[in-house]
Design a protein around this motif. Structure first.
Motif: not given
Length: 160
Positions: A119-121, A136-137, A26-28, A144-145
């Protein structure tokens, strides 16, 4: 959150490691959204333009998440099941789905689906733990990108 939640609902119903991974994800995801919107704001010189682009990008990510999510979660088989009165489910028949796009397309759709913060959410919201340790990866990659491109473009930009 825990100080209020535990007395109201009781203790954790999942392993602590899994709970901490949910919190990290969630933080990421929040950081990924922030980096995307900060990138847009720093690149655009007008606040109205950046706000409009951010709104349209959010809508586009939502649409992309739903379409890539459907492809990423496609089942290669059509399964017919039967559930009796005791709640026992049995598979009656299982045949290949002619609309299945193929393993390579499903894998590419899954990568794109997990690169989109929306999508992650949705994965976290559904409670699916299959990709909990991979997300997380993907978040770190997108953060970073976006930040590297943003720093590069911002250094080239003339400030008024």
């Amino acid at each position: 959150m825990l100080a209020i939640g535990i007395p109201m609902f009781g203790g954790l119903q999942m392993p602590v490691q899994e709970f901490l991974m949910y919190i990290l994800n969630v933080i990421l995801i929040i950081i990924a959204f922030c980096s995307i919107y900060t990138f847009i704001t720093m690149v655009c010189s007008e606040i109205t333009v950046s706000a409009t682009i951010s709104i349209f990008l959010f809508i586009a990510m939502f649409i992309a998440q739903s379409s890539f999510g459907l492809t990423a979660n496609a089942d290669p088989y059509i399964t017919n099941t039967y559930t009796d009165e005791n709640g026992v489910t049995e598979i009656i028949s299982q045949k290949p789905d002619p609309r299945y796009p193929g393993d390579e397309i499903v894998k590419m759709a899954r990568v794109i689906y997990l690169l989109i913060p929306q999508g992650q959410a949705m994965e976290i919201g559904s409670g699916d733990t299959e990709y909990l340790y991979q997300m997380p990866i993907y978040s770190v990659i997108i953060i970073c990108i976006i930040n590297i491109i943003g720093i590069y473009l911002f250094t080239k930009k003339e400030l008024k």
